[in-house]
Design a protein around this motif. Structure first.
Motif, PDB file in Angstrom:
ATOM      1  N   GLN A 213       0.702  -1.189   0.159  1.00 14.55           N
ATOM      2  CA  GLN A 213       0.059   0.177   0.092  1.00 14.55           C
ATOM      3  C   GLN A 213       0.909   1.204   0.039  1.00 14.55           C
ATOM      4  O   GLN A 213       0.694   2.176  -0.836  1.00 14.55           O
ATOM      5  CB  GLN A 213      -0.913  -0.007   1.232  1.00 14.55           C
ATOM      6  N   ILE A 214       1.833   1.352   0.817  1.00 14.98           N
ATOM      7  CA  ILE A 214       2.812   2.552   0.991  1.00 14.98           C
ATOM      8  C   ILE A 214       3.541   2.645  -0.081  1.00 14.98           C
ATOM      9  O   ILE A 214       3.775   3.870  -0.982  1.00 14.98           O
ATOM     10  CB  ILE A 214       3.563   2.203   2.181  1.00 14.98           C
ATOM     11  N   ALA A 215       4.164   1.460  -0.800  1.00 14.78           N
ATOM     12  CA  ALA A 215       4.746   1.560  -2.117  1.00 14.78           C
ATOM     13  C   ALA A 215       3.991   2.265  -3.333  1.00 14.78           C
ATOM     14  O   ALA A 215       4.496   2.708  -3.949  1.00 14.78           O
ATOM     15  CB  ALA A 215       5.335   0.289  -2.500  1.00 14.78           C
ATOM     16  N   ALA A 216       2.723   1.565  -3.259  1.00 19.96           N
ATOM     17  CA  ALA A 216       1.982   2.132  -4.419  1.00 19.96           C
ATOM     18  C   ALA A 216       1.627   3.546  -4.418  1.00 19.96           C
ATOM     19  O   ALA A 216       1.506   4.425  -5.149  1.00 19.96           O
ATOM     20  CB  ALA A 216       0.561   1.511  -4.128  1.00 19.96           C
ATOM     21  N   ARG A 241      -2.453  -9.512  -6.713  1.00 17.20           N
ATOM     22  CA  ARG A 241      -3.443  -9.086  -6.837  1.00 17.20           C
ATOM     23  C   ARG A 241      -3.643  -7.702  -6.669  1.00 17.20           C
ATOM     24  O   ARG A 241      -4.225  -6.835  -7.279  1.00 17.20           O
ATOM     25  CB  ARG A 241      -4.917  -9.880  -6.528  1.00 17.20           C
ATOM     26  N   GLN A 242      -3.192  -7.457  -5.323  1.00 14.57           N
ATOM     27  CA  GLN A 242      -3.293  -5.935  -4.468  1.00 14.57           C
ATOM     28  C   GLN A 242      -2.041  -5.062  -5.554  1.00 14.57           C
ATOM     29  O   GLN A 242      -2.791  -3.903  -6.106  1.00 14.57           O
ATOM     30  CB  GLN A 242      -2.476  -6.076  -3.276  1.00 14.57           C
ATOM     31  N   VAL A 243      -1.123  -5.487  -6.111  1.00 14.69           N
ATOM     32  CA  VAL A 243      -0.356  -4.920  -6.993  1.00 14.69           C
ATOM     33  C   VAL A 243      -0.901  -4.616  -8.369  1.00 14.69           C
ATOM     34  O   VAL A 243      -0.723  -3.585  -8.796  1.00 14.69           O
ATOM     35  CB  VAL A 243       1.158  -5.472  -7.201  1.00 14.69           C
ATOM     36  N   GLU A 244      -1.455  -5.556  -8.833  1.00 15.13           N
ATOM     37  CA  GLU A 244      -2.310  -5.677 -10.096  1.00 15.13           C
ATOM     38  C   GLU A 244      -3.297  -4.426 -10.210  1.00 15.13           C
ATOM     39  O   GLU A 244      -3.506  -3.672 -11.080  1.00 15.13           O
ATOM     40  CB  GLU A 244      -2.671  -6.837 -10.328  1.00 15.13           C
ATOM     41  N   ALA A 246      -3.695  -1.819  -8.171  1.00 17.61           N
ATOM     42  CA  ALA A 246      -3.126  -0.556  -8.011  1.00 17.61           C
ATOM     43  C   ALA A 246      -2.673  -0.166  -9.165  1.00 17.61           C
ATOM     44  O   ALA A 246      -2.106   0.934  -9.130  1.00 17.61           O
ATOM     45  CB  ALA A 246      -2.216  -0.453  -6.718  1.00 17.61           C
ATOM     46  N   GLY A 247      -2.406  -1.199 -10.331  1.00 22.52           N
ATOM     47  CA  GLY A 247      -1.475  -0.799 -11.523  1.00 22.52           C
ATOM     48  C   GLY A 247      -0.058  -0.367 -11.455  1.00 22.52           C
ATOM     49  O   GLY A 247       0.378   0.327 -12.187  1.00 22.52           O
ATOM     50  N   LYS A 248       0.498  -1.104 -10.390  1.00 18.10           N
ATOM     51  CA  LYS A 248       1.939  -0.646  -9.784  1.00 18.10           C
ATOM     52  C   LYS A 248       2.973  -2.031 -10.121  1.00 18.10           C
ATOM     53  O   LYS A 248       3.918  -1.931  -9.771  1.00 18.10           O
ATOM     54  CB  LYS A 248       2.170  -0.385  -8.649  1.00 18.10           C
ATOM     55  N   SER A 249       2.830  -2.852 -11.322  1.00 11.81           N
ATOM     56  CA  SER A 249       3.494  -3.839 -11.315  1.00 11.81           C
ATOM     57  C   SER A 249       4.704  -3.518 -11.923  1.00 11.81           C
ATOM     58  O   SER A 249       5.879  -4.150 -11.851  1.00 11.81           O
ATOM     59  CB  SER A 249       2.769  -4.655 -12.741  1.00 11.81           C
ATOM     60  N   GLY A 250       5.083  -2.302 -12.444  1.00 13.58           N
ATOM     61  CA  GLY A 250       6.311  -1.595 -12.853  1.00 13.58           C
ATOM     62  C   GLY A 250       7.158  -1.377 -11.778  1.00 13.58           C
ATOM     63  O   GLY A 250       8.512  -1.058 -11.825  1.00 13.58           O
ATOM     64  N   SER A 251       6.396  -0.880 -10.772  1.00 19.99           N
ATOM     65  CA  SER A 251       7.211  -0.241  -9.512  1.00 19.99           C
ATOM     66  C   SER A 251       7.505  -1.130  -8.509  1.00 19.99           C
ATOM     67  O   SER A 251       8.437  -1.114  -7.594  1.00 19.99           O
ATOM     68  CB  SER A 251       6.440   1.173  -9.100  1.00 19.99           C
ATOM     69  N   ILE A 252       6.572  -2.079  -8.197  1.00 17.71           N
ATOM     70  CA  ILE A 252       6.360  -2.906  -7.150  1.00 17.71           C
ATOM     71  C   ILE A 252       6.920  -4.471  -7.657  1.00 17.71           C
ATOM     72  O   ILE A 252       6.186  -5.028  -8.335  1.00 17.71           O
ATOM     73  CB  ILE A 252       5.182  -3.048  -6.277  1.00 17.71           C
ATOM     74  N   LEU A 253       7.888  -5.067  -7.191  1.00 14.52           N
ATOM     75  CA  LEU A 253       8.483  -6.273  -7.641  1.00 14.52           C
ATOM     76  C   LEU A 253       8.482  -7.239  -6.600  1.00 14.52           C
ATOM     77  O   LEU A 253       8.785  -6.993  -5.499  1.00 14.52           O
ATOM     78  CB  LEU A 253      10.019  -6.061  -8.191  1.00 14.52           C
ATOM     79  N   PHE A 254       8.471  -8.577  -7.041  1.00 11.29           N
ATOM     80  CA  PHE A 254       8.361  -9.812  -6.109  1.00 11.29           C
ATOM     81  C   PHE A 254       9.763 -10.429  -6.687  1.00 11.29           C
ATOM     82  O   PHE A 254       9.782 -11.067  -7.489  1.00 11.29           O
ATOM     83  CB  PHE A 254       7.029 -10.715  -6.521  1.00 11.29           C
ATOM     84  N   ALA A 255      10.622 -10.479  -5.738  1.00 17.36           N
ATOM     85  CA  ALA A 255      12.160 -11.213  -5.779  1.00 17.36           C
ATOM     86  C   ALA A 255      11.900 -12.675  -5.506  1.00 17.36           C
ATOM     87  O   ALA A 255      12.668 -13.532  -5.889  1.00 17.36           O
ATOM     88  CB  ALA A 255      12.932 -10.515  -4.933  1.00 17.36           C
ATOM     89  N   GLY A 256      10.754 -13.212  -4.620  1.00 17.02           N
ATOM     90  CA  GLY A 256      10.688 -14.589  -4.256  1.00 17.02           C
ATOM     91  C   GLY A 256      11.865 -14.728  -2.903  1.00 17.02           C
ATOM     92  O   GLY A 256      12.316 -13.671  -2.611  1.00 17.02           O
ATOM     93  N   TYR A 257      11.840 -16.114  -2.411  1.00 17.55           N
ATOM     94  CA  TYR A 257      12.843 -16.385  -1.475  1.00 17.55           C
ATOM     95  C   TYR A 257      14.247 -16.261  -2.118  1.00 17.55           C
ATOM     96  O   TYR A 257      14.452 -16.971  -3.236  1.00 17.55           O
ATOM     97  CB  TYR A 257      12.480 -17.610  -1.165  1.00 17.55           C
ATOM     98  N   VAL A 258      15.176 -15.438  -1.621  1.00 21.98           N
ATOM     99  CA  VAL A 258      16.385 -15.511  -2.010  1.00 21.98           C
ATOM    100  C   VAL A 258      17.513 -15.821  -0.719  1.00 21.98           C
ATOM    101  O   VAL A 258      17.650 -15.297   0.141  1.00 21.98           O
ATOM    102  CB  VAL A 258      16.763 -13.955  -2.545  1.00 21.98           C
ATOM    103  N   ARG A 259      18.452 -16.779  -0.915  1.00 24.54           N
ATOM    104  CA  ARG A 259      19.073 -17.022  -0.116  1.00 24.54           C
ATOM    105  C   ARG A 259      20.527 -16.266  -0.191  1.00 24.54           C
ATOM    106  O   ARG A 259      21.007 -15.938   1.084  1.00 24.54           O
ATOM    107  CB  ARG A 259      19.857 -18.545  -0.402  1.00 24.54           C
ATOM    108  N   GLN A 260      20.664 -15.370  -1.015  1.00 22.67           N
ATOM    109  CA  GLN A 260      21.791 -14.604  -1.010  1.00 22.67           C
ATOM    110  C   GLN A 260      21.635 -13.235  -0.438  1.00 22.67           C
ATOM    111  O   GLN A 260      21.596 -12.198  -1.091  1.00 22.67           O
ATOM    112  CB  GLN A 260      22.361 -14.566  -2.639  1.00 22.67           C
ATOM    113  N   VAL A 261      21.500 -13.386   0.859  1.00 23.69           N
ATOM    114  CA  VAL A 261      21.160 -11.974   1.300  1.00 23.69           C
ATOM    115  C   VAL A 261      22.244 -10.698   1.303  1.00 23.69           C
ATOM    116  O   VAL A 261      21.604  -9.650   0.975  1.00 23.69           O
ATOM    117  CB  VAL A 261      20.910 -12.193   2.973  1.00 23.69           C
ATOM    118  N   ALA A 262      23.335 -11.131   1.229  1.00 21.95           N
ATOM    119  CA  ALA A 262      24.363 -10.211   1.069  1.00 21.95           C
ATOM    120  C   ALA A 262      24.174  -9.378  -0.247  1.00 21.95           C
ATOM    121  O   ALA A 262      24.470  -8.158  -0.510  1.00 21.95           O
ATOM    122  CB  ALA A 262      25.742 -10.642   1.192  1.00 21.95           C
ATOM    123  N   ASP A 263      23.902 -10.212  -1.177  1.00 21.87           N
ATOM    124  CA  ASP A 263      23.729  -9.681  -2.514  1.00 21.87           C
ATOM    125  C   ASP A 263      22.285  -8.931  -2.572  1.00 21.87           C
ATOM    126  O   ASP A 263      22.375  -7.526  -3.339  1.00 21.87           O
ATOM    127  CB  ASP A 263      23.530 -10.870  -3.710  1.00 21.87           C
TER     128      ASP A 263
END
Length: 344
Positions: A213-216, A241-244, A246-263
């Motif tokens: 919500q804040i990102a949108a 669905r919330q991102v879609e 709001a029409g913010k798919s270009g600004s709000i991204l989903f990275a999924g689970y990422v093990r490489q936290v430092a990166d």
């Protein structure tokens, strides 16, 4: 000396798994024989192979036992058999279900320790399990709390003060995994854009919907910013669905689970935590190590990590206006981001 660490695991590794990966090899280096007794459940999936491999490389012997159902009667019997064969000096548990199994099992003279990382307390059922955990704490030889907030909660709920030890989680910068991945490129972040990320499970207690919500709202004011949800969980479909919507798919991204936290943190300019409840959040420790300023809610042990106004911005839980204002302040001021990151 032999120590058995008893914990539940399954699927992707978050705070508990990463804490264990940081801690158990250190015990092995000090001459302790460490056995990781992993309780898996069908609904949670198997323990991650990466987690298992890291423990094995460190010389930690791993045993696995499957548990079904919430009340661990069969688990207690199996645990009693394993402890009878292993004859440990110490058994250390890491959640209420393992605590209860340890109380019901024959531990054959081993010192019994439990670790309280945090409670969700969202539903009647969760509060009942929390109550069970507190009753188990009263019967332990020692209880470890990661922050002063939870140490106080345990004492107020009747756990003898002499049993409760506040032991904050430390973090060795070298233990934060990374492989040199350029996530800004992978995420398609334009040059010069500021990346704001919430790192953690996509589950209700973390309030990722508040972050969305804040990102949108902020994306209109800061069109070059990118907002990233790093993690997976039960709320992912709902959040998409919330991102879609709001029409913010270009600004709000989903990275999924990422093990490489430092990166991930190397690609992040501002870390955000909107949680309603926390113990001592490892993601914020990792952000501090990486020099990333934080906007977070002042719950649990978060104020132990973030010095308000110096290393980050603290807001009351649920105060969307304050969280939005804190993120906006850091988006506007690169020098403030740098100063807070260095202080962290």
């Amino acid at each position: 000396m032999k120590v058995v660490h008893l914990f539940r695991a399954g699927g992707a590794g978050y705070g508990l798994e990463r804490n264990l990966i940081s801690m158990l090899p250190g015990l092995v280096e000090r001459g302790v024989e460490v056995v990781a007794l992993v309780v898996t459940e069908r609904r949670s999936g198997p323990v991650s192979e990466g987690f298992a491999s890291e423990l094995q490389r460190a010389g930690v012997r791993m045993l696995r036992v499957e548990s079904q159902g919430r009340l661990p009667l069969k688990l207690a019997r199996r645990l009693g058999e394993i402890l009878g064969a292993e004859k440990p000096d110490i058994v250390q548990s890491h959640d209420y279900k393992c605590d209860l199994a340890m109380m019901l099992a024959a531990t054959r003279g081993a010192v019994r320790i439990t670790t309280i990382a945090g409670w969700c307390s969202r539903t009647v059922k969760e509060r009942f399990y929390e109550w069970l955990g507190v009753q188990c704490c009263k019967r332990m030889d020692a209880v470890i709390a990661f922050c002063e907030d939870y140490r106080g909660r345990l004492i107020r709920r009747g756990v003898p003060e002499r049993l409760v030890h506040g032991v904050p989680v430390g973090l060795d910068a070298a233990s934060v995994p990374g492989e040199g991945i350029d996530f800004r490129q992978q995420w398609g972040v334009p040059d010069g854009a500021v990346v704001v990320a919430q790192l953690g499970r996509l589950s209700p207690e973390k309030h990722p919907e508040m972050f969305v919500q804040i990102a949108a709202e902020l994306s209109d004011r800061f069109p070059d910013a990118r907002f990233v949800l790093v993690g997976d969980g039960e709320m992912e479909d709902e959040l998409r669905r919330q991102v879609e919507s709001a029409g913010k798919s270009g600004s709000i991204l989903f990275a999924g689970y990422v093990r490489q936290v430092a990166d991930v943190l190397a690609a992040t300019d501002i870390a955000v935590n909107c949680s309603a409840t926390e113990g001592l959040p490892r993601a914020l420790l990792e952000a501090g190590v990486a020099g990333v300023p934080v906007v977070a809610t002042d719950v649990g042990g978060t104020p132990d990590i973030i010095e308000a106004g110096q290393t980050g911005i603290l807001c009351q839980s649920g105060d969307t206006t304050a969280i939005r204002a804190g993120i906006a302040r850091l988006l506007e001021d690169a020098d403030l981001r740098r100063k807070m990151g260095e202080a962290g």
